[in-house]
Design a protein around this motif. Sequence first.
Motif, PDB file in Angstrom:
ATOM      1  N   TRP A  95       0.874  -1.176   0.000  1.00  0.00           N
ATOM      2  CA  TRP A  95       0.000   0.000   0.000  1.00  0.00           C
ATOM      3  C   TRP A  95       0.906   1.219   0.000  1.00  0.00           C
ATOM      4  O   TRP A  95       1.752   1.369   0.890  1.00  0.00           O
ATOM      5  N   GLU A  96       0.765   2.086  -0.993  1.00  0.00           N
ATOM      6  CA  GLU A  96       1.700   3.195  -1.100  1.00  0.00           C
ATOM      7  C   GLU A  96       1.053   4.440  -1.681  1.00  0.00           C
ATOM      8  O   GLU A  96      -0.014   4.394  -2.282  1.00  0.00           O
ATOM      9  N   ASP A  97       1.764   5.552  -1.490  1.00  0.00           N
ATOM     10  CA  ASP A  97       1.322   6.879  -1.925  1.00  0.00           C
ATOM     11  C   ASP A  97       2.497   7.515  -2.661  1.00  0.00           C
ATOM     12  O   ASP A  97       3.595   7.612  -2.115  1.00  0.00           O
ATOM     13  N   PHE A  98       2.278   7.964  -3.882  1.00  0.00           N
ATOM     14  CA  PHE A  98       3.386   8.476  -4.683  1.00  0.00           C
ATOM     15  C   PHE A  98       3.992   9.767  -4.144  1.00  0.00           C
ATOM     16  O   PHE A  98       5.077  10.162  -4.561  1.00  0.00           O
ATOM     17  N   ARG A  99       3.322  10.431  -3.205  1.00  0.00           N
ATOM     18  CA  ARG A  99       3.891  11.623  -2.563  1.00  0.00           C
ATOM     19  C   ARG A  99       4.631  11.288  -1.265  1.00  0.00           C
ATOM     20  O   ARG A  99       5.216  12.162  -0.633  1.00  0.00           O
ATOM     21  N   CYS A 100       4.622  10.036  -0.875  1.00  0.00           N
ATOM     22  CA  CYS A 100       5.129   9.606   0.429  1.00  0.00           C
ATOM     23  C   CYS A 100       6.641   9.365   0.389  1.00  0.00           C
ATOM     24  O   CYS A 100       7.106   8.466  -0.313  1.00  0.00           O
ATOM     25  N   PRO A 101       7.442  10.139   1.141  1.00  0.00           N
ATOM     26  CA  PRO A 101       8.897   9.950   1.148  1.00  0.00           C
ATOM     27  C   PRO A 101       9.320   8.570   1.644  1.00  0.00           C
ATOM     28  O   PRO A 101      10.294   7.991   1.145  1.00  0.00           O
ATOM     29  N   ALA A 102       8.613   8.028   2.635  1.00  0.00           N
ATOM     30  CA  ALA A 102       8.960   6.699   3.147  1.00  0.00           C
ATOM     31  C   ALA A 102       8.719   5.629   2.087  1.00  0.00           C
ATOM     32  O   ALA A 102       9.451   4.638   2.007  1.00  0.00           O
ATOM     33  N   CYS A 103       7.688   5.835   1.273  1.00  0.00           N
ATOM     34  CA  CYS A 103       7.427   4.900   0.174  1.00  0.00           C
ATOM     35  C   CYS A 103       8.572   4.935  -0.829  1.00  0.00           C
ATOM     36  O   CYS A 103       9.021   3.903  -1.334  1.00  0.00           O
ATOM     37  N   GLN A 104       9.048   6.135  -1.115  1.00  0.00           N
ATOM     38  CA  GLN A 104      10.184   6.263  -2.028  1.00  0.00           C
ATOM     39  C   GLN A 104      11.419   5.582  -1.449  1.00  0.00           C
ATOM     40  O   GLN A 104      12.158   4.890  -2.162  1.00  0.00           O
ATOM     41  N   ALA A 105      11.656   5.768  -0.164  1.00  0.00           N
ATOM     42  CA  ALA A 105      12.819   5.151   0.481  1.00  0.00           C
ATOM     43  C   ALA A 105      12.743   3.631   0.395  1.00  0.00           C
ATOM     44  O   ALA A 105      13.753   2.958   0.133  1.00  0.00           O
ATOM     45  N   PHE A 106      11.542   3.086   0.604  1.00  0.00           N
ATOM     46  CA  PHE A 106      11.359   1.643   0.483  1.00  0.00           C
ATOM     47  C   PHE A 106      11.653   1.186  -0.946  1.00  0.00           C
ATOM     48  O   PHE A 106      12.358   0.196  -1.170  1.00  0.00           O
ATOM     49  N   GLU A 107      11.119   1.916  -1.913  1.00  0.00           N
ATOM     50  CA  GLU A 107      11.311   1.545  -3.311  1.00  0.00           C
ATOM     51  C   GLU A 107      12.787   1.585  -3.704  1.00  0.00           C
ATOM     52  O   GLU A 107      13.287   0.685  -4.394  1.00  0.00           O
ATOM     53  N   VAL A 108      13.488   2.615  -3.289  1.00  0.00           N
ATOM     54  CA  VAL A 108      14.910   2.744  -3.631  1.00  0.00           C
ATOM     55  C   VAL A 108      15.706   1.573  -3.058  1.00  0.00           C
ATOM     56  O   VAL A 108      16.568   1.001  -3.729  1.00  0.00           O
ATOM     57  N   ALA A 109      15.404   1.214  -1.808  1.00  0.00           N
ATOM     58  CA  ALA A 109      16.157   0.146  -1.148  1.00  0.00           C
ATOM     59  C   ALA A 109      15.822  -1.238  -1.690  1.00  0.00           C
ATOM     60  O   ALA A 109      16.710  -2.083  -1.848  1.00  0.00           O
ATOM     61  N   TYR A 110      14.546  -1.476  -1.993  1.00  0.00           N
ATOM     62  CA  TYR A 110      14.095  -2.820  -2.331  1.00  0.00           C
ATOM     63  C   TYR A 110      13.875  -3.063  -3.823  1.00  0.00           C
ATOM     64  O   TYR A 110      13.718  -4.207  -4.246  1.00  0.00           O
ATOM     65  N   ARG A 111      13.855  -2.020  -4.618  1.00  0.00           N
ATOM     66  CA  ARG A 111      13.492  -2.176  -6.031  1.00  0.00           C
ATOM     67  C   ARG A 111      14.325  -3.224  -6.778  1.00  0.00           C
ATOM     68  O   ARG A 111      13.755  -4.082  -7.459  1.00  0.00           O
ATOM     69  N   PRO A 112      15.656  -3.204  -6.702  1.00  0.00           N
ATOM     70  CA  PRO A 112      16.420  -4.217  -7.446  1.00  0.00           C
ATOM     71  C   PRO A 112      16.048  -5.648  -7.063  1.00  0.00           C
ATOM     72  O   PRO A 112      15.935  -6.520  -7.932  1.00  0.00           O
ATOM     73  N   THR A 113      15.839  -5.866  -5.766  1.00  0.00           N
ATOM     74  CA  THR A 113      15.460  -7.203  -5.292  1.00  0.00           C
ATOM     75  C   THR A 113      14.068  -7.581  -5.771  1.00  0.00           C
ATOM     76  O   THR A 113      13.834  -8.718  -6.211  1.00  0.00           O
ATOM     77  N   LEU A 114      13.129  -6.639  -5.701  1.00  0.00           N
ATOM     78  CA  LEU A 114      11.761  -6.921  -6.145  1.00  0.00           C
ATOM     79  C   LEU A 114      11.729  -7.220  -7.640  1.00  0.00           C
ATOM     80  O   LEU A 114      11.036  -8.136  -8.087  1.00  0.00           O
ATOM     81  N   HIS A 115      12.484  -6.461  -8.418  1.00  0.00           N
ATOM     82  CA  HIS A 115      12.542  -6.717  -9.856  1.00  0.00           C
ATOM     83  C   HIS A 115      13.124  -8.097 -10.135  1.00  0.00           C
ATOM     84  O   HIS A 115      12.617  -8.850 -10.976  1.00  0.00           O
ATOM     85  N   GLU A 116      14.190  -8.425  -9.435  1.00  0.00           N
ATOM     86  CA  GLU A 116      14.839  -9.727  -9.640  1.00  0.00           C
ATOM     87  C   GLU A 116      13.882 -10.877  -9.330  1.00  0.00           C
ATOM     88  O   GLU A 116      13.783 -11.843 -10.097  1.00  0.00           O
ATOM     89  N   LEU A 117      13.183 -10.770  -8.218  1.00  0.00           N
ATOM     90  CA  LEU A 117      12.297 -11.857  -7.790  1.00  0.00           C
ATOM     91  C   LEU A 117      11.051 -11.971  -8.668  1.00  0.00           C
ATOM     92  O   LEU A 117      10.597 -13.084  -8.963  1.00  0.00           O
ATOM     93  N   THR A 118      10.487 -10.842  -9.083  1.00  0.00           N
ATOM     94  CA  THR A 118       9.308 -10.904  -9.949  1.00  0.00           C
ATOM     95  C   THR A 118       9.688 -11.392 -11.346  1.00  0.00           C
ATOM     96  O   THR A 118       8.958 -12.192 -11.950  1.00  0.00           O
ATOM     97  N   ASP A 119      10.828 -10.948 -11.850  1.00  0.00           N
ATOM     98  CA  ASP A 119      11.272 -11.385 -13.178  1.00  0.00           C
ATOM     99  C   ASP A 119      11.576 -12.879 -13.200  1.00  0.00           C
ATOM    100  O   ASP A 119      11.424 -13.541 -14.236  1.00  0.00           O
ATOM    101  N   ALA A 120      11.982 -13.413 -12.056  1.00  0.00           N
ATOM    102  CA  ALA A 120      12.296 -14.840 -11.960  1.00  0.00           C
ATOM    103  C   ALA A 120      11.060 -15.686 -11.696  1.00  0.00           C
ATOM    104  O   ALA A 120      11.148 -16.920 -11.635  1.00  0.00           O
ATOM    105  N   GLY A 121       9.897 -15.033 -11.541  1.00  0.00           N
ATOM    106  CA  GLY A 121       8.662 -15.774 -11.297  1.00  0.00           C
ATOM    107  C   GLY A 121       8.509 -16.267  -9.875  1.00  0.00           C
ATOM    108  O   GLY A 121       7.640 -17.100  -9.596  1.00  0.00           O
ATOM    109  N   LYS A 122       9.336 -15.752  -8.964  1.00  0.00           N
ATOM    110  CA  LYS A 122       9.296 -16.228  -7.580  1.00  0.00           C
ATOM    111  C   LYS A 122       8.410 -15.362  -6.681  1.00  0.00           C
ATOM    112  O   LYS A 122       8.041 -15.783  -5.581  1.00  0.00           O
ATOM    113  N   LEU A 123       8.103 -14.155  -7.138  1.00  0.00           N
ATOM    114  CA  LEU A 123       7.330 -13.222  -6.318  1.00  0.00           C
ATOM    115  C   LEU A 123       6.293 -12.505  -7.169  1.00  0.00           C
ATOM    116  O   LEU A 123       6.566 -12.117  -8.307  1.00  0.00           O
TER     117      LEU A 123
END
Length: 257
Positions: free
Chosen positions: A95-123
């Motif tokens: 659950w996120e809000d595009f104006r939310c700084p904490a949401c951006q911080a989460f995305e910056v930290a986790y984005r590479p991992t989330l992309h890797e896992l979704t692209d691999a069909g694991k998440l």
Amino acid sequence: MSEKNRDGKRTARERLAVEREKQKAAERRRRALIVGASVVCVLGLAAVIGVLAANAGKDKESSAGPAVAPSGAQGKDSLAVPVGKDDAKSTLTVWEDFRCPACQAFEVAYRPTLHELTDAGKLRIEYHLVRLIDGNLGGSGSLRAANAAACAQNAGKFRDYHDVLYANQPKETDDAFANNDKLIELAGKVKGLDTPAFRTCVKDGTHDGWVDKSNQAFRTGGLTGTPTVLLGGKNIYQDQTMTPAKLKQMVEAADRG
């Protein structure tokens, strides 16, 4: 003592007196500036508090008409935008809000991992878009950006545009995303997204009602802040020991069964 010496000493005392008076005047000016600056800071803080108080509780739904879900939306009331394969063994609910700084911080930290896992069909990720900052600080940037992201989903470009929005997120108090032209300009960073259909969808607020419905679901669901990130029903964002590496281990373990 000669008259000349007396005159010289008198002149020196006078110069010293004048210099001391200058120093006292300078000190008075310095103190006045400090006090003035302090008053400005207090007034500025009061103004911010006043704005927050005035907007508290104003997280009201817009009169956007029916909730039109974007293409491919899933889940209850079609409020989730899915990313990843449906048969992935792990599902992350965000659950996120595009104006939310904490949401951006989460995305910056986790984005590479989330992309890797979704692209691999694991998440599989289910994104729910809300507009809490609009309610807290006023404006409509959360709503406008969420609508634009839903328009990108119609074009099959949600993830790429989602990442572009966070990469170009304005300061929390800057309602830059309220400008549809800005959102369309950012679409130019996603190959093939800036089309007449996308522009019309953004400008017409096609999915405004859907965003409002998602926001209402967030509030009635007892959730309190963004981002809320759930894995297996557990809010991993609140887990102080969670890291991208740990999340990856959990998802890969589940994938192996």
